[in-house]
Design an enzyme around this catalytic site. Sequence first.
Site, PDB file in Angstrom:
ATOM      1  N   GLU A 146      43.235   1.020  33.926  1.00 50.60           N
ATOM      2  CA  GLU A 146      42.847   1.569  34.996  1.00 50.60           C
ATOM      3  C   GLU A 146      43.758   0.772  36.050  1.00 50.60           C
ATOM      4  O   GLU A 146      43.052  -0.359  36.189  1.00 50.60           O
ATOM      5  CB  GLU A 146      41.459   1.770  35.334  1.00 50.60           C
TER       6      GLU A 146
ATOM      7  N   TYR B 211      46.076   6.788  42.193  1.00 46.51           N
ATOM      8  CA  TYR B 211      45.105   6.370  40.809  1.00 46.51           C
ATOM      9  C   TYR B 211      46.089   6.171  39.333  1.00 46.51           C
ATOM     10  O   TYR B 211      47.184   7.330  39.133  1.00 46.51           O
ATOM     11  CB  TYR B 211      43.752   7.657  40.354  1.00 46.51           C
TER      12      TYR B 211
END
Length: 380
Positions: free
Chosen positions: A189, A101
Amino acid sequence: MNIYEYQAKELFRKHGIPVPEGSVIESPPDAKSIYERFGRKVVVKAQVHAGGRGKAGGVKLASTPDEAVTAAKAIIGMKIKDLTVKKVLVEEALAIDKEFYLGVVLDRERAQNVIMVSSQGGMDIEEVAEKTPEAICKATLHPLLELQEYQVKNLIYSLKLSDAERCQLAALIRKLYRFYCDIDATLVEINPLVLSGASFIAADGKVTIDDNALFRHKDFEGLFDVADDDPLEREAHQKGLAYVHLGGNIGIIGNGAGLVMGTLDTVKQEGGAPANFLDIGGGASASVMKSSLEIVLSDPQVKGIFINIFGGITRCDEVAKGIVGVMKESALKMPLVIKLCGTREEEGRAILKEAQLEPVTEVREGARKIVALVGAGSRG
Ligand code: GDP
Ligand code: MN
């Protein structure tokens, strides 16, 4: 402003952040030619402004051209979190070795940007934060300083990577942060950021651009999708009204943002559920009052309306004329509570009296009255 994954990836590509090759389509048969362009496994992905598409069945792998068409057929038209899928992104599938991530987000509480890295990629980051917070590494950016080298090192220190991979990830973090600043984002993101062979590549992309900075990015205008707008808000904004849809059943109209917010709070304290915020502004005419009331009435959830006017440059008689104007055109089938005071109050009251309307004198009294008439709600 939220943008779609395929748009986020186009921006990534322009800024040197590696992404898979692919095309966006609206018609399932088009998946065939895209598959043939790659000649190997593709991934078909729903394009909606919502996360969790994987879990909802909005991400499918296809190993033949026909499978790609079938996947596109299954996904287009599907609903994910109440949003209907109209487009899919067909991309070359990645051979995933590891999923990470990587995100940059504006932390409003600290008033600083935060970079986050985690080895738990592909999962809901909120869930990771709750269950295994130690698996997320964060760096907080001082608003006046650039991203510091030690911060980049700290972010990737605990990840199990080779030196070459570490170098690549460090460069990617610097690039992503620069990208975040350049486009005035509040969120960027990549989840998952995939390690495939020896390279990092963004398998997903989520970008939110600060609405207040959109004037600096005229080239982003085409990225906006009005389909996501609340239809009531769109109509109100077209009419030049300061309206926010809140979802309850008591319509609220007032003059001045502070007064309207105070009215919302009071109604809420009395157990009611405000349907909206609507500020008619200073010096509003009867016609502005009328179109305001019409917008609130067009919300099917509204079961009653509270109008709170403090007459200054706004004249109570104009407001009263606007209210009575709407009532003349159509019978108002719901409770209406009005508080009217200040400039031209007497004239306003006289106009309302002709329409059998008796204003209240206190805000709390008005809030109690409308809640009693409509009933308490849970939303808003
Ligand atoms: P989200 O669920 O809306 O966040 O959609 P994602 O784009 O993150 O996709 C969900 C999951 O699908 C990812 O975590 C991956 O595990 C998987 N996925 C996405 N793209 C690929 C791909 O190219 N190849 C493979 N094997 N899996 C993929
Ligand atoms: Mn994702």
